[in-house]
Design a protein around this motif. Structure first.
Motif, PDB file in Angstrom:
ATOM      1  N   ALA A  15       0.841  -1.195   0.000  1.00 37.65           N
ATOM      2  CA  ALA A  15       0.000   0.000   0.000  1.00 37.65           C
ATOM      3  C   ALA A  15       0.879   1.249   0.000  1.00 37.65           C
ATOM      4  N   GLY A  16       0.553   2.165  -0.875  1.00 36.08           N
ATOM      5  CA  GLY A  16       1.321   3.409  -0.962  1.00 36.08           C
ATOM      6  C   GLY A  16       2.490   3.342  -1.918  1.00 36.08           C
ATOM      7  N   HIS A  17       2.809   2.119  -2.427  1.00 34.08           N
ATOM      8  CA  HIS A  17       3.927   1.982  -3.370  1.00 34.08           C
ATOM      9  C   HIS A  17       3.343   1.927  -4.786  1.00 34.08           C
ATOM     10  N   GLN A  18       3.326   3.046  -5.467  1.00 31.95           N
ATOM     11  CA  GLN A  18       2.748   3.138  -6.805  1.00 31.95           C
ATOM     12  C   GLN A  18       3.832   3.492  -7.812  1.00 31.95           C
ATOM     13  N   ASP A  19       3.631   2.989  -9.043  1.00 33.21           N
ATOM     14  CA  ASP A  19       4.571   3.359 -10.084  1.00 33.21           C
ATOM     15  C   ASP A  19       4.264   4.770 -10.577  1.00 33.21           C
ATOM     16  N   GLU A  20       5.125   5.247 -11.495  1.00 39.40           N
ATOM     17  CA  GLU A  20       5.019   6.635 -11.936  1.00 39.40           C
ATOM     18  C   GLU A  20       3.704   6.906 -12.657  1.00 39.40           C
ATOM     19  N   VAL A  21       3.273   5.961 -13.502  1.00 34.75           N
ATOM     20  CA  VAL A  21       2.047   6.183 -14.262  1.00 34.75           C
ATOM     21  C   VAL A  21       0.833   6.179 -13.336  1.00 34.75           C
ATOM     22  N   THR A  22       0.815   5.271 -12.352  1.00 32.47           N
ATOM     23  CA  THR A  22      -0.298   5.242 -11.397  1.00 32.47           C
ATOM     24  C   THR A  22      -0.321   6.512 -10.565  1.00 32.47           C
ATOM     25  N   ARG A  23       0.862   7.012 -10.188  1.00 28.94           N
ATOM     26  CA  ARG A  23       0.898   8.280  -9.450  1.00 28.94           C
ATOM     27  C   ARG A  23       0.368   9.418 -10.311  1.00 28.94           C
ATOM     28  N   LEU A  24       0.700   9.384 -11.620  1.00 29.48           N
ATOM     29  CA  LEU A  24       0.168  10.403 -12.520  1.00 29.48           C
ATOM     30  C   LEU A  24      -1.353  10.332 -12.575  1.00 29.48           C
ATOM     31  N   ALA A  25      -1.909   9.113 -12.677  1.00 27.76           N
ATOM     32  CA  ALA A  25      -3.361   8.964 -12.703  1.00 27.76           C
ATOM     33  C   ALA A  25      -3.983   9.421 -11.390  1.00 27.76           C
ATOM     34  N   THR A  26      -3.327   9.106 -10.260  1.00 31.49           N
ATOM     35  CA  THR A  26      -3.842   9.551  -8.961  1.00 31.49           C
ATOM     36  C   THR A  26      -3.827  11.072  -8.876  1.00 31.49           C
ATOM     37  N   THR A  27      -2.742  11.681  -9.337  1.00 39.10           N
ATOM     38  CA  THR A  27      -2.666  13.146  -9.326  1.00 39.10           C
ATOM     39  C   THR A  27      -3.738  13.752 -10.233  1.00 39.10           C
ATOM     40  N   PHE A  28      -3.977  13.111 -11.374  1.00 35.96           N
ATOM     41  CA  PHE A  28      -5.006  13.617 -12.284  1.00 35.96           C
ATOM     42  C   PHE A  28      -6.388  13.514 -11.639  1.00 35.96           C
ATOM     43  N   ASN A  29      -6.642  12.412 -10.912  1.00 36.49           N
ATOM     44  CA  ASN A  29      -7.918  12.286 -10.201  1.00 36.49           C
ATOM     45  C   ASN A  29      -8.058  13.362  -9.130  1.00 36.49           C
ATOM     46  N   THR A  30      -6.960  13.646  -8.422  1.00 35.83           N
ATOM     47  CA  THR A  30      -6.997  14.716  -7.423  1.00 35.83           C
ATOM     48  C   THR A  30      -7.289  16.057  -8.077  1.00 35.83           C
ATOM     49  N   MET A  31      -6.651  16.292  -9.229  1.00 37.61           N
ATOM     50  CA  MET A  31      -6.907  17.543  -9.949  1.00 37.61           C
ATOM     51  C   MET A  31      -8.367  17.625 -10.402  1.00 37.61           C
ATOM     52  N   LEU A  32      -8.920  16.490 -10.846  1.00 39.05           N
ATOM     53  CA  LEU A  32     -10.324  16.483 -11.247  1.00 39.05           C
ATOM     54  C   LEU A  32     -11.241  16.772 -10.068  1.00 39.05           C
ATOM     55  N   ALA A  33     -10.889  16.224  -8.891  1.00 31.21           N
ATOM     56  CA  ALA A  33     -11.702  16.503  -7.706  1.00 31.21           C
ATOM     57  C   ALA A  33     -11.666  17.989  -7.358  1.00 31.21           C
ATOM     58  N   GLU A  34     -10.461  18.585  -7.445  1.00 29.46           N
ATOM     59  CA  GLU A  34     -10.355  20.022  -7.179  1.00 29.46           C
ATOM     60  C   GLU A  34     -11.140  20.818  -8.226  1.00 29.46           C
ATOM     61  N   LEU A  35     -11.056  20.375  -9.489  1.00 28.18           N
ATOM     62  CA  LEU A  35     -11.793  21.063 -10.552  1.00 28.18           C
ATOM     63  C   LEU A  35     -13.296  20.944 -10.332  1.00 28.18           C
ATOM     64  N   GLU A  36     -13.734  19.749  -9.939  1.00 28.38           N
ATOM     65  CA  GLU A  36     -15.161  19.568  -9.687  1.00 28.38           C
ATOM     66  C   GLU A  36     -15.630  20.460  -8.540  1.00 28.38           C
ATOM     67  N   GLU A  37     -14.823  20.504  -7.479  1.00 23.63           N
ATOM     68  CA  GLU A  37     -15.185  21.355  -6.345  1.00 23.63           C
ATOM     69  C   GLU A  37     -15.202  22.824  -6.746  1.00 23.63           C
ATOM     70  N   SER A  38     -14.211  23.237  -7.574  1.00 28.63           N
ATOM     71  CA  SER A  38     -14.174  24.631  -8.004  1.00 28.63           C
ATOM     72  C   SER A  38     -15.377  24.976  -8.877  1.00 28.63           C
ATOM     73  N   VAL A  39     -15.717  24.050  -9.809  1.00 24.74           N
ATOM     74  CA  VAL A  39     -16.874  24.301 -10.674  1.00 24.74           C
ATOM     75  C   VAL A  39     -18.156  24.366  -9.852  1.00 24.74           C
ATOM     76  N   ALA A  40     -18.268  23.441  -8.879  1.00 27.04           N
ATOM     77  CA  ALA A  40     -19.462  23.457  -8.033  1.00 27.04           C
ATOM     78  C   ALA A  40     -19.539  24.742  -7.225  1.00 27.04           C
ATOM     79  N   ALA A  41     -18.363  25.205  -6.718  1.00 25.11           N
ATOM     80  CA  ALA A  41     -18.354  26.452  -5.951  1.00 25.11           C
ATOM     81  C   ALA A  41     -18.745  27.638  -6.828  1.00 25.11           C
ATOM     82  N   ARG A  42     -18.246  27.668  -8.056  1.00 27.52           N
ATOM     83  CA  ARG A  42     -18.610  28.757  -8.963  1.00 27.52           C
ATOM     84  C   ARG A  42     -20.103  28.732  -9.274  1.00 27.52           C
ATOM     85  N   ARG A  43     -20.625  27.523  -9.490  1.00 29.40           N
ATOM     86  CA  ARG A  43     -22.058  27.429  -9.780  1.00 29.40           C
ATOM     87  C   ARG A  43     -22.883  27.877  -8.575  1.00 29.40           C
TER      88      ARG A  43
END
Length: 465
Positions: free
Chosen positions: A223-251
């Motif tokens: 647990a917690g040992h991810q390869d570079e591509v999986t970390r990239l996907a995790t970071t992208f999911n985090t960015m999407l969550a922030e984007l979703e929260e920002s869009v919801a806040a703007r709305r």
């Protein structure tokens, strides 16, 4: 840039990443396979000929042991035409004048004479004898003679040829497997990037930031040992969550702003239409409608200004400067005393905070303090003091009003949120939201709590120096 380099650059630009990765992986494995096969071929060839050369050296030593040094030059044995027969051999003098009348079986050259005269080191030669491949060894013998020993090399040649055929087949299979492996590596390694691309394209098409990239399950114990591509996907999911929260806040901001603006704009239109028929109104009615119109204009202007302030996420870097908090707080308290003459304000500055300063924008920090003081004064009963305290770690503003209900505490900093007790009071519900945003922009933390003995207390925790 050369034509070959331009062609390679154009190829890389036109081919997708998966193809380039597959080609690179396949090429790397193919080069390794071909290199191993080539190395194995040369090792096998070397060992076969080494064994043949050792047999020739042993035969030459055996002749030297079985013959006397005064043996006449000439052919000793001549059976080289038979595979596996004893080695054919002959003795050659250093001087051609001493050659026997019978012809030699093996070729004699000037190099052979030099070996006999000990002017050159012994050597091996590959030649064709009686139409068959032969290996010959020439070395010195006795005093002024040389011995030449030869063996058929058919077995070694056949072994080298078979090894070349077998290793060529193995190398070809290795190249084919490398191509399959390269395709599998590119397909498996780029699977998360493919999912990331598909998710990004889906978001671009639907404008829905709720989509996420499916991540592979983590293996047990890692647990917690991810390869570079999986970390990239995790970071992208985090960015999407922030984007979703920002869009919801703007709305939410747009929806709340439209709701809050609807009532004053309706009142403005009503009063404007009423003043348009001023000839039908009395002087008192006109004065009352004009005053209401001006008051509503000020409210709408303040609301729009607050919305503009909330739309800013960060402070402009060129405006940052070292702000001394004690004088700024004293000025804000003096302004609040003039604005709220019925409310007494008590300011206490700790000795260690007299020269305290933080990097920030003075006007924005002043706005934060003004919002906190106005909020406290608005809920304070007449004659009840508002207590302001500044220390090296925090600034607190406390009132002695009704306080904050337990169910309202999590929402006091939300935009347009107004507790039930505050709905009858003036304001848009943006002051505390703006205060917290300014605090976050200055790396500070603004919290609200129920004060001991009643009332509300707001604490601005300052950033560590």
């Amino acid at each position: 840039m050369s034509a070959r380099r331009r062609l390679g650059t154009r190829w890389r630009r036109r081919r997708p990443l998966r193809t380039r990765l597959a080609v690179a992986a396949a090429a790397a494995v193919a080069l390794v396979a071909i290199g191993v096969c080539a190395a194995a071929f040369f090792v096998i060839r070397y060992k076969l000929y080494q064994q043949l050369d050792q047999n020739l050296a042993q035969s030459a030593t055996l002749i030297a042991q079985q013959r006397h040094y005064d043996t006449e030059p000439g052919v000793v044995t001549g059976e080289c035409r038979y595979l596996g027969a004893p080695a054919c051999s002959q003795i050659v003098p250093a001087d051609a004048a001493d050659d026997p009348a019978e012809p030699y079986l093996l070729p004699v050259t000037g190099e052979t004479r030099k070996v006999a005269a000990r002017q050159t080191a012994p050597y091996y030669t590959s030649l064709t004898l009686h139409g068959k491949p032969t290996r010959m060894y020439t070395t010195s013998y006795g005093d002024g003679d040389a011995v030449q020993v030869a063996l058929r090399a058919d077995i070694a040649e056949r072994g080298v040829s078979q090894a070349a055929s077998l290793l060529s087949a193995v190398g070809g299979a290795g190249v084919l497997l490398s191509a399959v492996g390269g395709y599998w590596v590119s397909r498996t390694g780029l699977a998360p990037i493919t999912r990331l691309t598909a998710t990004a394209e889906r978001i671009a098409a639907t404008r829905d930031a709720r989509h996420r990239i499916e991540l592979p399950p983590e293996p047990p114990g890692r647990a917690g040992h991810q390869d570079e591509v999986t970390r990239l996907a995790t970071t992208f999911n985090t960015m999407l969550a922030e984007l979703e929260e920002s869009v919801a806040a703007r709305r939410r901001l747009v929806a709340d702003a439209s709701h809050e603006l609807r009532t004053p704009l309706t009142a403005l239109r009503t009063n404007a239409e009423l003043l348009a028929r001023a000839d039908r109104l009395t002087d008192a009615q006109r004065e009352r409608a004009s005053g209401a119109l001006g008051r509503q204009l000020r409210e709408v202007t303040g609301l729009v200004n607050d919305l503009i302030e909330l739309a800013r996420d960060e402070e402009p870097q060129p405006l940052l400067e070292e702000v001394r908090l004690a004088p700024l707080t004293a000025h804000a308290v003096d302004a609040a005393r003039e604005h709220w003459p019925a409310v007494p304000f008590a300011l206490r500055v700790a000795p260690e905070a007299v020269d305290l300063s933080v990097p920030g924008v003075p006007a924005r920090l002043s706005r934060l303090l003004t919002n906190l003081l106005d909020n406290a004064a608005k809920f304070s009963p007449a004659g009840a003091p508002v207590e302001v305290s500044l220390t090296a770690a925090a600034l607190t503003v406390r009132d002695h009003g009704p306080g904050i209900a337990e169910e309202d505490l999590p929402y006091v900093f939300d935009r347009f949120y107004r507790a039930e007790k505050a709905r009858a009071l003036p304001g848009s519900g943006l002051g505390l939201a703006m205060a917290r945003q300014i605090a976050h922009a200055h790396k500070a933390e603004l919290t609200a709590e129920r004060a001991p003995g009643g009332g509300a207390q707001f604490r601005l925790t300052l950033p560590a120096p």
